[in-house]
Design a protein around this motif. Structure first.
Motif: not given
Length: 226
Positions: A200-217
């Protein structure tokens, strides 16, 4: 170039040619079927929106299924959608289906179902490149090549669609999926079988507002607006 990576790039280009070819086919086809400009735009928008929404679900399938299986699903599904669109076009142009009926069917097939399989193809190819490469440098180089294939498909797709439309809309829509079926043959013959991870994969969801990815989005969103 690694043969598997080359095959993945060709498959990526084939999928995007299929997606982009509709940009040249749909406007004149929509007018022939009696669709409004808003309806024509809605078909494309709905497809992109569906792909956006279901991409995380497909991302979670890559682990247990393996990227090869997900990619094969995408290629078969997108090919079936184009054949279905050819059938809907034939019904609409012959008068068997009314304008409203043809529009509803197009929204369902090209708008929703195709968007589902489009997302599967995108996720699976990047998953396959990740599994194929052993280092960050090689992985980034692989992703870059896949993006080059995307660019080639984006440029070639409208040219292919416009050329084929000159021979008739039904023929055009029935011919385009031959590219994705060719991609399926490449996957079957070149891309190695990878067994999915049943863990089973981690159930932790990555938010699109996460600062690690939000600027790229934000950058990608702005770049795609034109």
């Amino acid at each position: 170039m690694n043969p598997t990576l080359r095959a993945l790039c060709l498959v990526r280009a084939a999928l995007i040619v299929g997606q982009a070819s509709i940009f040249a086919i749909l406007p004149p086809l929509g007018r022939e079927l009696g669709f409004s400009e808003v309806s024509i735009g809605l078909i494309v928008t709905l497809s992109s929106g569906t792909a956006f929404l279901v991409s995380p679900w497909w991302g979670r399938r890559v682990g247990p299924w393996g990227p090869r299986r997900v990619l094969m699903t995408a290629l078969v599904g997108s090919s079936a959608c184009f054949f279905a669109m050819a059938g809907i076009t034939a019904l609409g142009l012959s008068g068997i289906a009314s304008t409203t009926q043809a529009l509803v069917l197009m929204l369902a097939v090209r708008g929703v179902v195709f968007g589902v399989f489009l997302a599967a193809g995108m996720v699976a190819i990047y998953g396959a490149v990740s599994a194929l490469t052993a280092t960050d440098k090689a992985r980034i180089a692989g992703f870059a090549l896949v993006q080059v294939a995307y660019g080639v498909g984006s440029v070639t797709g409208p040219l292919v669609g416009g050329f084929l439309a000159g021979f008739g809309f039904v023929l055009a829509l029935a011919t385009v999926p031959l590219l994705t079926l060719g991609g399926l043959i490449l996957v079957l013959t070149i891309v190695p079988v990878t067994h999915g991870d049943p863990t089973p994969q981690s159930t932790t969801r990555l938010s699109p507002l996460d600062p690690r990815i939000f600027p790229y989005l934000v950058i990608i969103f702005v770049a795609l607006i034109p």
